[in-house]
Design a protein around this motif. Structure first.
Motif, PDB file in Angstrom:
ATOM      1  N   ASP A  45       0.837  -1.193   0.000  1.00 56.39           N
ATOM      2  CA  ASP A  45       0.000   0.000   0.000  1.00 56.39           C
ATOM      3  C   ASP A  45       0.877   1.250   0.000  1.00 56.39           C
ATOM      4  O   ASP A  45       1.818   1.334  -0.757  1.00 56.39           O
ATOM      5  CB  ASP A  45      -0.968   0.003   1.192  1.00 56.39           C
ATOM      6  N   ALA A  46       0.603   2.159   0.882  1.00 56.81           N
ATOM      7  CA  ALA A  46       1.316   3.433   0.824  1.00 56.81           C
ATOM      8  C   ALA A  46       2.638   3.387   1.587  1.00 56.81           C
ATOM      9  O   ALA A  46       3.350   4.362   1.659  1.00 56.81           O
ATOM     10  CB  ALA A  46       0.428   4.538   1.380  1.00 56.81           C
ATOM     11  N   GLY A  47       3.003   2.231   2.164  1.00 56.30           N
ATOM     12  CA  GLY A  47       4.236   2.147   2.936  1.00 56.30           C
ATOM     13  C   GLY A  47       4.052   2.723   4.321  1.00 56.30           C
ATOM     14  O   GLY A  47       2.945   3.048   4.734  1.00 56.30           O
ATOM     15  N   TYR A  48       5.146   2.817   5.062  1.00 59.17           N
ATOM     16  CA  TYR A  48       5.065   3.379   6.407  1.00 59.17           C
ATOM     17  C   TYR A  48       4.956   4.898   6.336  1.00 59.17           C
ATOM     18  O   TYR A  48       5.474   5.521   5.417  1.00 59.17           O
ATOM     19  CB  TYR A  48       6.294   2.983   7.221  1.00 59.17           C
ATOM     20  N   VAL A  69      16.660   2.552   2.223  1.00 62.87           N
ATOM     21  CA  VAL A  69      15.298   3.062   2.072  1.00 62.87           C
ATOM     22  C   VAL A  69      15.263   4.211   1.055  1.00 62.87           C
ATOM     23  O   VAL A  69      14.424   4.247   0.159  1.00 62.87           O
ATOM     24  CB  VAL A  69      14.761   3.530   3.451  1.00 62.87           C
ATOM     25  N   ARG A  70      16.221   5.131   1.191  1.00 64.36           N
ATOM     26  CA  ARG A  70      16.239   6.289   0.284  1.00 64.36           C
ATOM     27  C   ARG A  70      16.611   5.861  -1.137  1.00 64.36           C
ATOM     28  O   ARG A  70      16.075   6.389  -2.107  1.00 64.36           O
ATOM     29  CB  ARG A  70      17.232   7.353   0.792  1.00 64.36           C
ATOM     30  N   GLN A  71      17.532   4.887  -1.255  1.00 63.95           N
ATOM     31  CA  GLN A  71      17.927   4.408  -2.592  1.00 63.95           C
ATOM     32  C   GLN A  71      16.745   3.786  -3.316  1.00 63.95           C
ATOM     33  O   GLN A  71      16.667   3.828  -4.537  1.00 63.95           O
ATOM     34  CB  GLN A  71      19.061   3.377  -2.484  1.00 63.95           C
ATOM     35  N   ALA A  72      15.838   3.189  -2.537  1.00 59.56           N
ATOM     36  CA  ALA A  72      14.659   2.567  -3.153  1.00 59.56           C
ATOM     37  C   ALA A  72      13.586   3.608  -3.474  1.00 59.56           C
ATOM     38  O   ALA A  72      12.506   3.267  -3.943  1.00 59.56           O
ATOM     39  CB  ALA A  72      14.098   1.497  -2.227  1.00 59.56           C
ATOM     40  N   GLY A  73      13.891   4.883  -3.171  1.00 57.92           N
ATOM     41  CA  GLY A  73      12.963   5.946  -3.533  1.00 57.92           C
ATOM     42  C   GLY A  73      11.900   6.240  -2.492  1.00 57.92           C
ATOM     43  O   GLY A  73      10.977   7.003  -2.745  1.00 57.92           O
ATOM     44  N   HIS A  74      12.018   5.617  -1.315  1.00 54.43           N
ATOM     45  CA  HIS A  74      11.044   5.894  -0.254  1.00 54.43           C
ATOM     46  C   HIS A  74      11.401   7.216   0.419  1.00 54.43           C
ATOM     47  O   HIS A  74      12.558   7.464   0.727  1.00 54.43           O
ATOM     48  CB  HIS A  74      11.060   4.781   0.803  1.00 54.43           C
ATOM     49  N   GLU A  75      10.361   8.025   0.677  1.00 57.80           N
ATOM     50  CA  GLU A  75      10.636   9.354   1.227  1.00 57.80           C
ATOM     51  C   GLU A  75       9.972   9.596   2.562  1.00 57.80           C
ATOM     52  O   GLU A  75       9.824  10.734   2.999  1.00 57.80           O
ATOM     53  CB  GLU A  75      10.187  10.415   0.214  1.00 57.80           C
ATOM     54  N   ASP A  89      27.839  12.504  14.701  1.00 54.61           N
ATOM     55  CA  ASP A  89      26.815  11.522  14.367  1.00 54.61           C
ATOM     56  C   ASP A  89      25.558  12.200  13.862  1.00 54.61           C
ATOM     57  O   ASP A  89      24.933  11.752  12.906  1.00 54.61           O
ATOM     58  CB  ASP A  89      26.450  10.687  15.606  1.00 54.61           C
ATOM     59  N   ARG A  90      25.194  13.260  14.556  1.00 50.18           N
ATOM     60  CA  ARG A  90      23.973  13.965  14.141  1.00 50.18           C
ATOM     61  C   ARG A  90      24.124  14.521  12.744  1.00 50.18           C
ATOM     62  O   ARG A  90      23.234  14.380  11.907  1.00 50.18           O
ATOM     63  CB  ARG A  90      23.694  15.142  15.081  1.00 50.18           C
ATOM     64  N   VAL A  91      25.279  15.167  12.494  1.00 49.90           N
ATOM     65  CA  VAL A  91      25.497  15.768  11.179  1.00 49.90           C
ATOM     66  C   VAL A  91      25.479  14.672  10.112  1.00 49.90           C
ATOM     67  O   VAL A  91      24.834  14.805   9.072  1.00 49.90           O
ATOM     68  CB  VAL A  91      26.843  16.533  11.149  1.00 49.90           C
ATOM     69  N   HIS A  92      26.158  13.570  10.415  1.00 44.16           N
ATOM     70  CA  HIS A  92      26.203  12.453   9.467  1.00 44.16           C
ATOM     71  C   HIS A  92      24.790  11.966   9.144  1.00 44.16           C
ATOM     72  O   HIS A  92      24.426  11.801   7.975  1.00 44.16           O
ATOM     73  CB  HIS A  92      27.032  11.319  10.078  1.00 44.16           C
ATOM     74  N   GLY A  93      23.997  11.762  10.184  1.00 47.14           N
ATOM     75  CA  GLY A  93      22.629  11.273   9.985  1.00 47.14           C
ATOM     76  C   GLY A  93      21.790  12.247   9.181  1.00 47.14           C
ATOM     77  O   GLY A  93      21.077  11.849   8.263  1.00 47.14           O
ATOM     78  N   LEU A  94      21.885  13.514   9.507  1.00 45.62           N
ATOM     79  CA  LEU A  94      21.071  14.512   8.807  1.00 45.62           C
ATOM     80  C   LEU A  94      21.504  14.640   7.355  1.00 45.62           C
ATOM     81  O   LEU A  94      20.682  14.783   6.461  1.00 45.62           O
ATOM     82  CB  LEU A  94      21.150  15.867   9.525  1.00 45.62           C
ATOM     83  N   GLU A  95      22.832  14.541   7.119  1.00 44.03           N
ATOM     84  CA  GLU A  95      23.328  14.589   5.741  1.00 44.03           C
ATOM     85  C   GLU A  95      22.789  13.420   4.932  1.00 44.03           C
ATOM     86  O   GLU A  95      22.563  13.518   3.739  1.00 44.03           O
ATOM     87  CB  GLU A  95      24.866  14.515   5.727  1.00 44.03           C
ATOM     88  N   MET A  96      22.613  12.285   5.601  1.00 44.13           N
ATOM     89  CA  MET A  96      22.162  11.096   4.891  1.00 44.13           C
ATOM     90  C   MET A  96      20.655  11.073   4.689  1.00 44.13           C
ATOM     91  O   MET A  96      20.114  10.136   4.115  1.00 44.13           O
ATOM     92  CB  MET A  96      22.602   9.845   5.631  1.00 44.13           C
ATOM     93  N   GLY A  97      19.968  12.073   5.197  1.00 44.56           N
ATOM     94  CA  GLY A  97      18.534  12.150   4.923  1.00 44.56           C
ATOM     95  C   GLY A  97      17.641  11.826   6.102  1.00 44.56           C
ATOM     96  O   GLY A  97      16.449  11.622   5.935  1.00 44.56           O
ATOM     97  N   ALA A  98      18.233  11.781   7.305  1.00 45.45           N
ATOM     98  CA  ALA A  98      17.377  11.648   8.488  1.00 45.45           C
ATOM     99  C   ALA A  98      16.657  12.972   8.693  1.00 45.45           C
ATOM    100  O   ALA A  98      17.159  14.025   8.308  1.00 45.45           O
ATOM    101  CB  ALA A  98      18.203  11.306   9.713  1.00 45.45           C
ATOM    102  N   ASP A  99      15.489  12.940   9.278  1.00 49.65           N
ATOM    103  CA  ASP A  99      14.721  14.163   9.462  1.00 49.65           C
ATOM    104  C   ASP A  99      14.833  14.714  10.870  1.00 49.65           C
ATOM    105  O   ASP A  99      14.631  15.891  11.092  1.00 49.65           O
ATOM    106  CB  ASP A  99      13.249  13.886   9.132  1.00 49.65           C
TER     107      ASP A  99
END
Ligand code: CA
Length: 238
Positions: A45-48, A69-75, A89-99
């Motif tokens: 369905d619509a995913g998580y 997850v991001r490589q598969a196009g999930h947003e 760690d925070r900067v790394h995570g945020l750079e990788m697309g964590a919100d």
């Protein structure tokens, strides 16, 4: 709304699952990164609507799960949990697309506030926070239901059931689909758990109001509709 939690610490995982379920969310829990990524990518369905990822995980770590997850196009929005309070760690995570980021240990009310904020940000418009049919309104973020402006108290399961019916208005939903989406499991065909839940839900949202919104389609399942098909039909089935 459906949330995936990926957390290997049993206590924290169970605590999150229980707390979020009590807040009315449907929760899946994975205990390692490999299972977490698999679940995130296989959810139909619509995913998580949201992922909550621990950073340090067996198998793939939280960052690798996010990457997959991001490589598969999930947003869907991602909230990271970490015991490590390091800026890097925070900067790394945020750079990788964590919100967002939450440092352990955290209090549940703080997590819930972040979750709601991310879901609000993730919704396309303010209207996406509400589901409506006739004068029935379901507020997804505040987990509130009103009909004709009157507040209706629902249990977490009743809320999830009503949310599903509203999201798929006009569609006849088989009991097996309701079982898998709301109870997250398969029921034997002779169970009456769903019938009982639908009856209770109707007593709360339909009995004192017109038009009746939830109908039984005998031998098939349930449908919620507010259109011409539902209006003025005196017999809506058992
Ligand atoms: Ca961990």
């Amino acid at each position: 709304m459906k949330i995936l939690v990926v957390e290997d610490e049993a206590k924290t995982g169970d605590y999150l699952r229980q707390g979020l379920a009590e807040a009315g969310f449907v929760v899946d829990l994975a205990r390692n990164g490999t299972d977490g990524l698999h679940l995130a990518l296989s959810e139909r369905d619509a995913g998580y609507d949201l992922l909550i990822l621990d950073v340090m995980l067996p198998g793939l770590d939280g960052w690798q799960v996010l990457q997959g997850v991001r490589q598969a196009g999930h947003e869907e929005p991602v909230l990271f949990l970490t015991a490590r309070d390091h800026v890097d760690d925070r900067v790394h995570g945020l750079e990788m697309g964590a919100d967002d980021y939450l440092v352990k240990p955290f209090v549940f009310s703080e997590l819930l506030a972040r979750v709601r904020s991310l879901l609000r940000r993730g919704s396309k418009s303010r209207d996406a926070e509400f589901l409506r049919a006739a004068d029935l309104e379901l507020d997804l973020l505040r987990r509130r239901v009103t009909r004709s402006g009157r507040r209706i108290d629902l249990t977490a399961k009743e809320f999830a059931l009503l949310e599903l019916l509203l999201r798929r208005q006009g569609e006849v939903l088989p009991r097996s689909l309701i079982a898998s989406q709301v109870w997250d499991m398969n029921f034997d065909s002779d169970t009456n758990v769903i019938e009982v839940a639908v009856r209770r839900l109707r007593a709360k949202v339909d009995d004192a109001f017109e038009p009746k919104l939830i109908r039984t389609v005998r031998g098939m399942g349930y449908v919620l509709e507010a259109g011409e098909g539902a209006a003025g039909v005196p017999d809506r089935g058992a």
